[in-house]
Design an enzyme around this catalytic site. Structure first.
Site, mmCIF file in Angstrom:
data_model
loop_
_atom_site.group_PDB
_atom_site.id
_atom_site.type_symbol
_atom_site.label_atom_id
_atom_site.label_comp_id
_atom_site.label_asym_id
_atom_site.label_seq_id
_atom_site.Cartn_x
_atom_site.Cartn_y
_atom_site.Cartn_z
ATOM 1 N N PRO A 1 25.753 79.125 33.564
ATOM 2 C CA PRO A 1 26.794 79.559 34.510
ATOM 3 C C PRO A 1 28.075 78.759 34.292
ATOM 4 O O PRO A 1 28.156 77.589 34.648
ATOM 5 C CB PRO A 1 26.168 79.264 35.881
ATOM 6 C CG PRO A 1 25.149 78.202 35.622
ATOM 7 C CD PRO A 1 24.650 78.416 34.239
ATOM 8 N N VAL B 1 26.693 70.214 35.775
ATOM 9 C CA VAL B 1 27.899 69.523 36.225
ATOM 10 C C VAL B 1 28.368 70.131 37.548
ATOM 11 O O VAL B 1 28.651 71.328 37.626
ATOM 12 C CB VAL B 1 29.019 69.638 35.167
ATOM 13 C CG1 VAL B 1 30.255 68.886 35.628
ATOM 14 C CG2 VAL B 1 28.534 69.125 33.815
ATOM 15 N N ASP C 1 28.939 73.716 32.335
ATOM 16 C CA ASP C 1 27.707 74.357 32.792
ATOM 17 C C ASP C 1 27.435 73.889 34.215
ATOM 18 O O ASP C 1 27.118 72.718 34.437
ATOM 19 C CB ASP C 1 26.558 73.968 31.856
ATOM 20 C CG ASP C 1 25.252 74.686 32.184
ATOM 21 O OD1 ASP C 1 25.121 75.187 33.320
ATOM 22 O OD2 ASP C 1 24.369 74.720 31.311
ATOM 23 N N HIS C 2 27.541 74.801 35.179
ATOM 24 C CA HIS C 2 27.433 74.407 36.587
ATOM 25 C C HIS C 2 26.009 74.030 36.980
ATOM 26 O O HIS C 2 25.777 73.524 38.087
ATOM 27 C CB HIS C 2 27.947 75.526 37.488
ATOM 28 C CG HIS C 2 28.786 75.031 38.616
ATOM 29 N ND1 HIS C 2 28.459 73.910 39.359
ATOM 30 C CD2 HIS C 2 29.943 75.490 39.149
ATOM 31 C CE1 HIS C 2 29.374 73.710 40.287
ATOM 32 N NE2 HIS C 2 30.296 74.656 40.189
ATOM 33 N N ARG C 3 25.032 74.270 36.106
ATOM 34 C CA ARG C 3 23.685 73.767 36.370
ATOM 35 C C ARG C 3 23.632 72.258 36.203
ATOM 36 O O ARG C 3 22.851 71.566 36.861
ATOM 37 C CB ARG C 3 22.671 74.404 35.407
ATOM 38 C CG ARG C 3 22.512 75.906 35.511
ATOM 39 C CD ARG C 3 21.606 76.426 34.404
ATOM 40 N NE ARG C 3 22.128 76.102 33.077
ATOM 41 C CZ ARG C 3 21.494 76.379 31.942
ATOM 42 N NH1 ARG C 3 20.314 76.993 31.971
ATOM 43 N NH2 ARG C 3 22.024 76.062 30.778
#
Length: 467
Positions: A261, A441, A437-439
């Site tokens: 994401p 960070v 990567d929002h998983r």
């Protein structure tokens, strides 16, 4: 007179688990005598162009594949005639490679006789049915270089007449496999055909025109040859096979875009102090002869900021359900080449002082331009930089290099009115684009990282407060 025997060399897995490669050119011909480790062919994997060294000393007996052929790993590509007393594995010779699958005689062993992959020139050969998952050999990753300037890294066309070893085959006309097949069916010698495609490429129409003129060489077109991606008069479309680097990059980018994401943040900063610092460093003794550009300082800023924000230097391990945080930085530099996008990386860049980092960036660019970037140079990256400013672009939303948590985009440096010491002045300004990567960070972590990079570029002296 000693007896001889026939040995086959099978296409090896070139170190990255790739399943096939395209034969670009042979550097030898049938009947040539070759020495151990002499370059015999140039092949293109999904990642890079690689030179194949000979696993034997002997005489070329047969070339099983022609240039342009896409060959699966483990398939025979060349046979050698070698002396019985010279048939020992090159791996036994000091400093030589282990041929592995290339060592197999003309009759390949059955699956029952070959329970696992065997080591070969690079990496491992094809998996034999029923065997277990092979264990990779550790690889030595030599530092590579990057584009010190803000110009795009462009790989030149590979000359067909570069001599490697002691034998030089005749230059082969540039064409595609379907065109060569058409020419063969029509009895046309491609060496007599004038190519009107991009860069002199021989097209189907060129072959048909030649055959229609009774085999007489067609006169070169009066107008300019169309550039890559263009069309000839009367043509409404151009079709290019999807293969090699572009095929690999497309698959990797789709996987990245739909697996990780993405979130992107932007920051515009006054980099006038950084440009002034570069001017001073270029005149210093320590940086004499070293190429320094804004990319050099941006790379160093990223390395400093990563140390303060380690989440940006991590990977999501889906198989083991773990977050892997790297305690080193292999800094990737995106390079646009005619073969497609490449992201070679500088191994252990965080351990380099600024002069060494600048030299590594320059070396990376020269390697890419020369078409010498190896698969190992393209793997193992932990965070990347892409320089979109070279195209005059201010900002964008970079797609993550697969397996990495973040990528920083550098926009164009522009002279703009800017607030400076309470007044409006013309300053050198650029925009930073950070995708992550929002998983891995969070927004806070990404923002702090981007703010750190911006602070360093706006005032290089800020580094003293961060290290």
């Amino acid at each position: 007179m000693s007896a001889t025997m026939i040995k086959e060399f099978r296409l090896p897995d070139l170190g990255e688990g790739l399943t096939e490669s395209e034969i670009l050119s042979w550097k030898v011909a049938v009947g040539d005598t070759v020495s151990l480790n002499q370059v015999i062919a140039e092949v293109e994997t999904a990642k890079a162009v690689v030179e194949l060294p000979s696993p034997f000393a002997g005489v070329i007996k047969e070339l099983h594949e022609q240039p342009g052929s896409v060959v699966e790993v483990g398939k025979p590509i060349v046979s050698f005639e070698v002396a019985d007393d010279a048939g020992a594995s090159p791996a036994q010779a000091p400093g030589a490679f282990s041929p592995g699958m290339g060592e197999a005689p003309a009759e390949a062993p059955s699956a029952a006789e070959t329970p696992k992959r065997e080591p070969n020139l690079v990496g491992y050969g094809a998996v034999v049915e029923g065997s277990g998952r092979p264990t990779r050999r550790p690889r030595n990753f030599a530092p590579v270089e990057a584009s010190g300037n803000l110009a795009p890294v462009v790989e030149p066309a590979r000359p067909a007449d570069v001599q490697v070893g002691h034998v030089q085959p005749a230059e082969r006309p540039r064409s595609t496999p379907p065109v060569r097949k058409l020419a063969k069916g029509l009895g046309v010698d491609l060496a007599q055909v004038h190519g009107t495609g991009p860069g002199g490429l021989i097209t189907r129409e060129d072959v048909q025109d030649f055959a229609g003129h009774g085999g007489e060489p067609a006169a070169p077109p009066a107008g300019p040859v169309p550039v890559a991606g263009g069309t000839r008069p009367g043509e409404r479309e151009t079709r290019t096979p999807i293969k090699g680097v572009r095929k690999f990059t497309a698959a990797a980018m789709v996987q990245s875009a739909f697996t990780a994401p993405h979130a992107t943040e932007f920051l515009t900063v006054d980099v006038t102090p950084s440009l002034e610092l570069l001017a001073k460093l270029k005149n210093s003794r320590e940086f004499s002869g070293t190429r320094l550009t804004p990319l050099t300082l941006a790379a160093k800023a990223v390395l400093v900021a990563v140390r303060r924000n380690p989440a940006l230097n991590s990977r999501w391990d889906q198989d083991n359900q773990e977050i892997v945080t790297f305690n080193y930085v292999n800094l990737g530099i995106a390079a646009a080449t005619p073969r497609g996008l490449m992201v070679p990386n500088i191994k252990d860049a965080d351990a380099m002082a600024l002069p060494q980092l600048a030299q590594a960036l320059t070396a990376l660019a020269e390697t890419a331009r020369a078409g010498k970037t190896q698969p190992a140079d393209l793997s193992g990256g932990t965070i990347s930089i892409t320089n979109i400013g070279v195209f005059g672009i201010d900002a964008g939303t970079p797609i993550l290099n697969p397996g990495e948590a973040a990528i920083l985009g550098l926009g164009a440096v522009r002279t703009m009115p800017w607030e400076y010491k309470g007044e409006v002045a013309l300053r050198q300004v650029l925009t930073l684009s950070l995708s992550f990567d929002h998983r891995l960070v969070d927004g806070e972590q990404g923002s702090r990282f981007l703010a750190d990079v911006g602070a360093i570029l706006a005032e290089p002296g800020m580094v003293l407060t961060m290290v």
